[in-house]
Write an enzyme that holds these catalytic residues in place. Sequence first.
Site, PDB file in Angstrom:
ATOM      1  N   VAL A 153       0.859  -1.175   0.000  1.00  0.00           N
ATOM      2  CA  VAL A 153       0.000   0.000   0.000  1.00  0.00           C
ATOM      3  C   VAL A 153       0.897   1.227   0.000  1.00  0.00           C
ATOM      4  O   VAL A 153       1.798   1.344   0.826  1.00  0.00           O
ATOM      5  CB  VAL A 153      -0.952   0.009   1.222  1.00  0.00           C
ATOM      6  CG1 VAL A 153      -1.814   1.262   1.217  1.00  0.00           C
ATOM      7  CG2 VAL A 153      -1.829  -1.235   1.225  1.00  0.00           C
ATOM      8  N   CYS A 154       0.613   2.120  -0.955  1.00  0.00           N
ATOM      9  CA  CYS A 154       1.499   3.259  -1.143  1.00  0.00           C
ATOM     10  C   CYS A 154       0.711   4.468  -1.631  1.00  0.00           C
ATOM     11  O   CYS A 154      -0.511   4.452  -1.656  1.00  0.00           O
ATOM     12  CB  CYS A 154       2.566   2.897  -2.159  1.00  0.00           C
ATOM     13  SG  CYS A 154       1.869   2.519  -3.784  1.00  0.00           S
ATOM     14  N   ASN A 155       1.432   5.475  -2.054  1.00  0.00           N
ATOM     15  CA  ASN A 155       0.830   6.637  -2.702  1.00  0.00           C
ATOM     16  C   ASN A 155       0.877   6.469  -4.213  1.00  0.00           C
ATOM     17  O   ASN A 155       0.863   7.437  -4.938  1.00  0.00           O
ATOM     18  CB  ASN A 155       1.580   7.924  -2.312  1.00  0.00           C
ATOM     19  CG  ASN A 155       1.249   8.360  -0.911  1.00  0.00           C
ATOM     20  OD1 ASN A 155       0.163   8.128  -0.413  1.00  0.00           O
ATOM     21  ND2 ASN A 155       2.205   8.987  -0.254  1.00  0.00           N
TER      22      ASN A 155
END
Length: 100
Positions: A7-9
């Site tokens: 999960v990231c930007n």
Amino acid sequence: MIKILLVCNAGMSTSILVEKMKKEAELKDIESKIWALSSSEARNLEEDVNAVLVAPQLKFALNDIKNMFENTPVDVIDMKIYGTIDGKSALEKAMGMIKK
């Protein structure tokens, strides 16, 4: 099959890390699905995963992400692993989370 979500930007570094993790899994003969989603995309994920790794820049949202994946191990990727795009160490971290 092991399913590992990052999960990231939705940044470039995470997609490179995903590719390095996939290559490392292939070398170790680990059947896996490894991919990255933004936190908003992860919120709508209907697929079960075995481990969730959170990009360091989202550490502030760790509790929210843990709430999205109640029965799944969730942890932040170490800044050194993330910064050096160390696919081997990231995969080892995820596999260690799954075995716990």
